[in-house]
Design an enzyme around this catalytic site. Structure first.
Site, PDB file in Angstrom:
ATOM      1  N   ASP A   1       7.516  -8.994   6.751  1.00  0.00           N
ATOM      2  CA  ASP A   1       6.430  -7.938   6.418  1.00  0.00           C
ATOM      3  C   ASP A   1       5.737  -8.640   5.636  1.00  0.00           C
ATOM      4  O   ASP A   1       6.250  -8.733   4.589  1.00  0.00           O
ATOM      5  CB  ASP A   1       7.062  -6.319   6.835  1.00  0.00           C
ATOM      6  CG  ASP A   1       5.957  -5.593   7.071  1.00  0.00           C
ATOM      7  OD1 ASP A   1       4.997  -5.858   7.081  1.00  0.00           O
ATOM      8  OD2 ASP A   1       6.194  -4.586   6.443  1.00  0.00           O
TER       9      ASP A   1
ATOM     10  N   GLU B   1       1.078  -8.026   1.047  1.00  0.00           N
ATOM     11  CA  GLU B   1       2.212  -8.221   1.127  1.00  0.00           C
ATOM     12  C   GLU B   1       3.535  -9.075   1.217  1.00  0.00           C
ATOM     13  O   GLU B   1       3.241 -10.073   1.600  1.00  0.00           O
ATOM     14  CB  GLU B   1       2.399  -7.121   2.115  1.00  0.00           C
ATOM     15  CG  GLU B   1       3.905  -6.288   2.744  1.00  0.00           C
ATOM     16  CD  GLU B   1       3.927  -6.081   3.311  1.00  0.00           C
ATOM     17  OE1 GLU B   1       2.964  -5.868   4.899  1.00  0.00           O
ATOM     18  OE2 GLU B   1       5.103  -4.709   3.698  1.00  0.00           O
TER      19      GLU B   1
ATOM     20  N   ASP C   1      -2.165  -6.922   8.548  1.00  0.00           N
ATOM     21  CA  ASP C   1      -0.703  -6.462   7.827  1.00  0.00           C
ATOM     22  C   ASP C   1      -0.019  -7.362   9.502  1.00  0.00           C
ATOM     23  O   ASP C   1      -0.275  -6.763  10.582  1.00  0.00           O
ATOM     24  CB  ASP C   1      -0.637  -5.030   8.142  1.00  0.00           C
ATOM     25  CG  ASP C   1       0.645  -4.972   6.995  1.00  0.00           C
ATOM     26  OD1 ASP C   1       1.645  -5.607   7.467  1.00  0.00           O
ATOM     27  OD2 ASP C   1       0.787  -4.194   6.184  1.00  0.00           O
TER      28      ASP C   1
ATOM     29  N   GLU D   1       4.041  -4.114  -0.946  1.00  0.00           N
ATOM     30  CA  GLU D   1       2.717  -3.976  -0.755  1.00  0.00           C
ATOM     31  C   GLU D   1       2.249  -3.553  -1.518  1.00  0.00           C
ATOM     32  O   GLU D   1       1.667  -2.324  -1.088  1.00  0.00           O
ATOM     33  CB  GLU D   1       2.712  -3.726   0.709  1.00  0.00           C
ATOM     34  CG  GLU D   1       3.282  -1.853   1.437  1.00  0.00           C
ATOM     35  CD  GLU D   1       3.226  -2.495   2.979  1.00  0.00           C
ATOM     36  OE1 GLU D   1       2.325  -2.809   3.529  1.00  0.00           O
ATOM     37  OE2 GLU D   1       4.070  -1.811   3.611  1.00  0.00           O
TER      38      GLU D   1
ATOM     39  N   HIS E   1      11.984   1.303   8.004  1.00  0.00           N
ATOM     40  CA  HIS E   1      11.795   1.886   6.212  1.00  0.00           C
ATOM     41  C   HIS E   1      13.271   2.669   6.534  1.00  0.00           C
ATOM     42  O   HIS E   1      14.064   3.631   6.595  1.00  0.00           O
ATOM     43  CB  HIS E   1      10.902   2.852   7.332  1.00  0.00           C
ATOM     44  CG  HIS E   1       9.256   2.748   7.682  1.00  0.00           C
ATOM     45  ND1 HIS E   1       8.853   3.126   8.800  1.00  0.00           N
ATOM     46  CD2 HIS E   1       9.098   2.823   6.377  1.00  0.00           C
ATOM     47  CE1 HIS E   1       7.818   2.154   8.454  1.00  0.00           C
ATOM     48  NE2 HIS E   1       7.077   2.419   7.723  1.00  0.00           N
TER      49      HIS E   1
ATOM     50  N   HIS F   1       8.553  -0.705   1.138  1.00  0.00           N
ATOM     51  CA  HIS F   1      10.556  -0.224   2.058  1.00  0.00           C
ATOM     52  C   HIS F   1      10.703  -0.731   2.506  1.00  0.00           C
ATOM     53  O   HIS F   1      11.042  -2.101   2.384  1.00  0.00           O
ATOM     54  CB  HIS F   1       9.014   0.538   3.348  1.00  0.00           C
ATOM     55  CG  HIS F   1       8.323  -0.266   4.305  1.00  0.00           C
ATOM     56  ND1 HIS F   1       9.005  -1.233   5.461  1.00  0.00           N
ATOM     57  CD2 HIS F   1       7.327  -0.847   3.769  1.00  0.00           C
ATOM     58  CE1 HIS F   1       8.127  -2.133   5.285  1.00  0.00           C
ATOM     59  NE2 HIS F   1       6.960  -1.638   4.735  1.00  0.00           N
TER      60      HIS F   1
HETATM   61 CO    CO Z   1       5.151  -3.050   5.685  1.00  0.00          CO
END
Ligand code: CO
Length: 296
Positions: free
Chosen positions: A95, A281, A84, A188, A163, A155
């Site tokens: 991300d 993700e 990740d 994700e 977040h 998120h």
């Molecule tokens: Co993430």
């Protein structure tokens, strides 16, 4: 969305995607955790980004938040290896994550996550209810014969904020929020052959600034200051501190800071039933034609 901001999201996404693919190439049985995460983080910087969080390397029943420790002898073993990667450019984040099957016979679990993600990304248009996307993710993973992990979510993303907005569940939870043009989300989907839930383990390797607190030790003050200024209140790895903080006092200082809630801990997460876990993700900007920033 402001054109300059959009460009930064695109740049962060592209760097994250390149670093993810580079890191995937390093994943082989016997390679050390340290090599994979250090090299992937170095690649992010080489490409002109900054890590938005430490590169996570989580294997089999570990769902997330594992990374190399200060001294770490662990090597990659067979199974489902999740990488990740988070990158920021001036605070704007990409991300992305992938799962590599290292001689695992559970490769179709990766496909279940991938299919769920593909379907979800197509739905990321203005006006879509989050709960409709969540239930599509849940259904796709269940139809493949697995369980989505219900307490790991996608998120919202905002400048220097991993977040933001709302959590984006991988199961139907009745989230009523309707997507708006220009919202940025990291989706994700996690699939498992276990119960579909993770719990905290004993180990913590990743922390984040939470608030300013008084601490007696000089190291503690130094760490809190780095968490705020150097790491921009984004998650950081314990191993990132060793250049500036004495190894001998590191654990004590981190202990004091978490006890006083100066730092938030991200414990390594483990599947409650010991099931294996796959994760993929991408980061997506909500539009009539959703823009995925972390696809090359
Ligand atoms: Co993430």
């Amino acid at each position: 969305m402001d054109e300059k901001v959009l460009e930064k999201y695109r740049e962060a996404g592209k760097i994250a995607a390149k670093a993810r693919d580079f890191g995937k190439g390093l994943i082989k049985e016997g390679t050390s955790y340290k090599k994979v995460v250090d090299k992937t983080e170095a690649k992010i910087r080489e490409l002109g980004g900054e890590p938005a969080f430490p590169v996570n390397l989580s294997i089999n029943d570990i769902g997330a938040h594992d990374t190399a420790d200060v001294k770490d002898e662990r090597t990659i073993k067979r199974g489902l290896v999740k990488l990740d990667v988070g990158v920021h450019v001036s605070g704007y984040i990409g991300d992305t994550a992938a799962t590599v099957s290292v001689d695992s016979d559970k490769g179709d679990m990766i496909k279940a996550s991938e299919d769920a993600l593909e379907r979800a990304l197509e739905m990321m248009k203005p006006g879509t209810r989050v709960s409709d996307v969540s239930s599509e993710i849940e259904k796709t993973i269940k139809d493949a014969g697995y369980n989505p992990i219900r307490n790991l979510t996608g998120h919202g993303l905002e400048k220097f904020n991993l977040h933001a907005k709302i959590e984006f569940p991988n199961v139907e939870t009745g989230t009523d929020y309707k997507l708006e043009e220009g919202d940025v989300f990291a989706l994700e989907p996690f699939a498992t052959d276990g119960a579909g839930k993770v719990k905290d383990s004993e180990r913590t390797l990743i922390y984040m600034w939470e608030k300013d607190v008084g601490v007696r030790s000089r190291e503690g003050r130094k760490i809190l200051n780095m968490a705020k200024k150097d790491f921009h209140k984004l998650p950081f790895a314990k191993r990132w501190l060793t250049q500036k903080v004495s190894m001998l006092r590191l654990n004590m200082a981190l202990g004091q800071l978490t006890e006083r809630n100066g730092l938030h801990e991200y414990p390594v997460l483990r599947e409650v039933d010991g099931g294996d876990i796959s994760q993929v993700e991408h980061t997506v900007i909500v539009k009539e034609k959703p823009e995925i920033t972390t696809k090359l």
